[in-house]
Design an enzyme around this catalytic site. Sequence first.
Site, PDB file in Angstrom:
ATOM      1  N   GLY A  46       0.762  -1.234  -0.020  1.00  0.00           N
ATOM      2  CA  GLY A  46      -0.106   0.106  -0.086  1.00  0.00           C
ATOM      3  C   GLY A  46       0.757   1.102   0.177  1.00  0.00           C
ATOM      4  O   GLY A  46       1.923   1.071   0.722  1.00  0.00           O
ATOM      5  N   GLN A  51       2.860   9.954   1.224  1.00  0.00           N
ATOM      6  CA  GLN A  51       4.191   9.278   1.485  1.00  0.00           C
ATOM      7  C   GLN A  51       5.132   9.774   0.389  1.00  0.00           C
ATOM      8  O   GLN A  51       6.296   9.449   0.555  1.00  0.00           O
ATOM      9  CB  GLN A  51       3.851   7.833   1.503  1.00  0.00           C
ATOM     10  N   CYS A  91       5.832  -0.049   7.675  1.00  0.00           N
ATOM     11  CA  CYS A  91       5.478   1.295   6.815  1.00  0.00           C
ATOM     12  C   CYS A  91       6.812   1.584   6.108  1.00  0.00           C
ATOM     13  O   CYS A  91       7.877   1.866   6.696  1.00  0.00           O
ATOM     14  CB  CYS A  91       5.011   1.989   7.899  1.00  0.00           C
ATOM     15  N   LEU A  92       6.542   1.749   4.856  1.00  0.00           N
ATOM     16  CA  LEU A  92       7.786   2.483   3.828  1.00  0.00           C
ATOM     17  C   LEU A  92       8.379   3.590   4.469  1.00  0.00           C
ATOM     18  O   LEU A  92       9.323   3.950   4.333  1.00  0.00           O
ATOM     19  CB  LEU A  92       7.425   2.654   2.519  1.00  0.00           C
ATOM     20  N   HIS A 133      -4.537   1.285   7.178  1.00  0.00           N
ATOM     21  CA  HIS A 133      -3.229   1.997   7.246  1.00  0.00           C
ATOM     22  C   HIS A 133      -3.117   3.060   6.588  1.00  0.00           C
ATOM     23  O   HIS A 133      -2.576   4.460   7.041  1.00  0.00           O
ATOM     24  CB  HIS A 133      -2.061   0.735   7.143  1.00  0.00           C
ATOM     25  N   GLU A 134      -3.473   3.061   5.157  1.00  0.00           N
ATOM     26  CA  GLU A 134      -3.184   4.094   4.122  1.00  0.00           C
ATOM     27  C   GLU A 134      -4.061   5.214   4.431  1.00  0.00           C
ATOM     28  O   GLU A 134      -3.831   6.380   4.341  1.00  0.00           O
ATOM     29  CB  GLU A 134      -3.410   3.563   2.921  1.00  0.00           C
ATOM     30  N   HIS A 137      -2.594   7.350   6.800  1.00  0.00           N
ATOM     31  CA  HIS A 137      -1.568   8.610   6.260  1.00  0.00           C
ATOM     32  C   HIS A 137      -2.351   9.509   5.684  1.00  0.00           C
ATOM     33  O   HIS A 137      -1.695  10.834   5.723  1.00  0.00           O
ATOM     34  CB  HIS A 137      -0.731   7.756   5.020  1.00  0.00           C
TER      35      HIS A 137
HETATM   36 ZN    ZN Z   1       2.514   3.527   5.996  1.00  0.00          ZN
END
Ligand code: ZN
Length: 170
Positions: A46, A51, A91-92, A133-134, A137
């Site tokens: 995702g 991000q 998470c990235l 999760h997204e 963000h």
């Molecule tokens: Zn994330």
Amino acid sequence: MSRLAILEYPDIRLRDQAVPVTDFGGALHELVDDMFETLRASRAIGLAAPQVGYNQRIVVVDASGTGNAPTLFINPRITARHLWAVIEESCLSVPGLEGRVKRCLRVTVEAQDRHGRPFTRHLEDMEAVVVQHELDHLEGVLFVDRLPLLRQLVWRWKNRHVAEPGRVSA
Ligand code: ZN
């Protein structure tokens, strides 16, 4: 298509609340394609526009992890949640950290496609978890914020030398 740079904690832009997409023109399509490419190249499941430095309510998800089955959600809203569970996440934008977070395994999402057409999806399991999760963000929330308080404090202490501007580091 090009791969976009991923912002990492403590970049303050990750804390902004994203704004709704209102222009479904060519610039949006280009950004969406770049997000798909970035998702695929990162082998992530995702990615949210904040991000990659775009303060807009855009999320791409590919719970298969292959990059071959991506789904786009523009201006997404979760309208129903069921089946709470504790899930291991990473998470990235927060490299090197994994943690257990409470999420729902069944969600209903209302969103728009790249042409602005509304649709509704019922998501299960990993796809449901990734969307939650997204969507966080889009609100400037990172999964670390949802970890148990002690875990958060330990992690923030370890990262005290990269404390977030404008936030109290404990
Ligand atoms: Zn994330």
